[in-house]
Scaffold this active site. Structure first.
Site, mmCIF file in Angstrom:
data_model
loop_
_atom_site.group_PDB
_atom_site.id
_atom_site.type_symbol
_atom_site.label_atom_id
_atom_site.label_comp_id
_atom_site.label_asym_id
_atom_site.label_seq_id
_atom_site.Cartn_x
_atom_site.Cartn_y
_atom_site.Cartn_z
ATOM 1 N N GLY A 1 0.762 -1.254 0.000
ATOM 2 C CA GLY A 1 0.000 0.000 0.000
ATOM 3 C C GLY A 1 0.786 1.294 0.000
ATOM 4 O O GLY A 1 0.304 2.304 -0.499
ATOM 5 N N ASP B 1 -4.925 1.935 11.084
ATOM 6 C CA ASP B 1 -6.326 1.763 11.459
ATOM 7 C C ASP B 1 -6.354 1.361 12.951
ATOM 8 O O ASP B 1 -6.187 2.216 13.811
ATOM 9 C CB ASP B 1 -6.908 0.698 10.510
ATOM 10 N N PHE C 1 -13.999 3.098 4.678
ATOM 11 C CA PHE C 1 -13.026 2.365 3.864
ATOM 12 C C PHE C 1 -12.659 3.194 2.636
ATOM 13 O O PHE C 1 -13.536 3.674 1.916
ATOM 14 C CB PHE C 1 -13.593 1.008 3.451
ATOM 15 N N VAL C 2 -11.361 3.370 2.415
ATOM 16 C CA VAL C 2 -10.897 4.190 1.288
ATOM 17 C C VAL C 2 -10.009 3.388 0.327
ATOM 18 O O VAL C 2 -9.387 2.398 0.727
ATOM 19 C CB VAL C 2 -10.131 5.445 1.779
ATOM 20 N N ASP D 1 -5.806 -0.335 -1.732
ATOM 21 C CA ASP D 1 -6.591 -1.224 -2.581
ATOM 22 C C ASP D 1 -7.897 -1.672 -1.942
ATOM 23 O O ASP D 1 -8.060 -1.632 -0.725
ATOM 24 C CB ASP D 1 -5.789 -2.493 -2.876
ATOM 25 N N ARG E 1 -5.477 0.536 -6.681
ATOM 26 C CA ARG E 1 -4.243 1.183 -6.208
ATOM 27 C C ARG E 1 -3.783 2.296 -7.147
ATOM 28 O O ARG E 1 -3.095 3.231 -6.737
ATOM 29 C CB ARG E 1 -3.103 0.153 -6.092
HETATM 30 P P1 5GP Z 1 -4.392 -1.986 11.251
HETATM 31 O O1 5GP Z 1 -3.481 -3.135 11.507
HETATM 32 O O2 5GP Z 1 -3.848 -0.650 11.679
HETATM 33 O O3 5GP Z 1 -5.782 -2.222 11.804
HETATM 34 O O4 5GP Z 1 -4.674 -1.936 9.726
HETATM 35 C C1 5GP Z 1 -3.764 -1.549 8.830
HETATM 36 C C2 5GP Z 1 -4.011 -2.180 7.488
HETATM 37 O O5 5GP Z 1 -5.411 -2.395 7.219
HETATM 38 C C3 5GP Z 1 -3.527 -1.255 6.415
HETATM 39 O O6 5GP Z 1 -2.167 -1.449 6.165
HETATM 40 C C4 5GP Z 1 -4.438 -1.614 5.268
HETATM 41 O O7 5GP Z 1 -3.894 -2.699 4.575
HETATM 42 C C5 5GP Z 1 -5.731 -2.023 5.909
HETATM 43 N N1 5GP Z 1 -6.725 -0.943 5.935
HETATM 44 C C6 5GP Z 1 -7.271 -0.363 7.023
HETATM 45 N N2 5GP Z 1 -8.162 0.585 6.679
HETATM 46 C C7 5GP Z 1 -8.179 0.610 5.326
HETATM 47 C C8 5GP Z 1 -8.910 1.392 4.358
HETATM 48 O O8 5GP Z 1 -9.734 2.263 4.647
HETATM 49 N N3 5GP Z 1 -8.634 1.135 3.047
HETATM 50 C C9 5GP Z 1 -7.741 0.193 2.657
HETATM 51 N N4 5GP Z 1 -7.571 0.027 1.346
HETATM 52 N N5 5GP Z 1 -7.041 -0.559 3.535
HETATM 53 C C10 5GP Z 1 -7.258 -0.354 4.856
HETATM 54 MG MG MG Z 2 -0.654 -1.465 4.763
#
Ligand code: 5GP
Ligand code: MG
Length: 177
Positions: free
Chosen positions: A47, A105, A154-155, A161, A167
């Site tokens: 990403g 996130d 969600f973006v 992606d 992407r």
């Molecule tokens: P975390 O471990 O902080 O909960 O999540 C991080 C990962 O979740 C990011 O690296 C990404 O891959 C995915 N992710 C979380 N929110 C989003 C979002 O809104 N869009 C996308 N495309 N991926 C997200």
């Molecule tokens: Mg990531």
């Protein structure tokens, strides 16, 4: 503008100009803090590749850039899940490392990465992320450089992606069901 990515609809959310301004602001802060430290920027694939690419071209000081993947799998023994950095081909011992993420996130991923980097003997860890979802973030680790804070939607786009798609969209879109 509305567009379909795979099987869902997304609407325009952050323009290229807004993103570029935010990346420039973060680049200024990073420069002020780290210009004399010869840091290693570590982009987290997949990403972060677009953000990393734009960010480092706004940094005019000596640095390295490298990319890793975070692989999580269930261990063969009864040790539970194992996380590994794949593709690390330079020593990080005693280095200042700036983790470059697309989005933070819950913080689970960044927490694992920080732990792994500490195991690699890194001297100083800084974290730069394009996006942070502050309402979802539950960890104590300081996210040093946040380009943009967003709500829990969600973006996609600008490297992010939906199931591998989207992407290449130059700006950021959010889910619009
Ligand atoms: P975390 O471990 O902080 O909960 O999540 C991080 C990962 O979740 C990011 O690296 C990404 O891959 C995915 N992710 C979380 N929110 C989003 C979002 O809104 N869009 C996308 N495309 N991926 C997200
Ligand atoms: Mg990531």
């Amino acid at each position: 503008m509305r567009q379909k990515v795979k099987d869902r609809y997304f609407k325009s959310y952050l323009s290229s100009k807004e993103i570029d301004d935010a990346v420039s602001a973060v680049a200024k802060r990073i420069t002020a803090d780290l210009k004399d430290e010869n840091p290693i920027f570590l982009g987290i694939l997949n990403g972060s590749f677009v953000f990393a690419s734009d960010l480092i071209r706004k940094l005019d000081f000596p640095m390295h850039i490298s990319f890793v993947k975070v692989a999580s799998y269930i261990g063969t023994r009864s040790t539970g899940g194992v996380t590994e950095l794949i593709g690390l081909n330079e020593s990080l011992i005693g280095e200042t490392v700036v983790i470059v993420e697309d989005i933070v996130d819950s913080g689970n991923t960044i927490e694992k990465i920080v732990k792994l980097l500490k195991d690699h003997g890194v001297k100083k860890i800084k974290i730069a992320t394009l996006l942070l979802k502050p309402n979802a973030y539950k960890k104590d680790i300081k996210i040093d450089y946040v380009a943009l804070e967003i709500p829990d939607d969600f973006v996609v786009g600008y490297g992010l992606d939906y199931d591998g798609w989207g992407r290449n969209i130059p700006s950021i879109y959010k889910i619009d069901d």
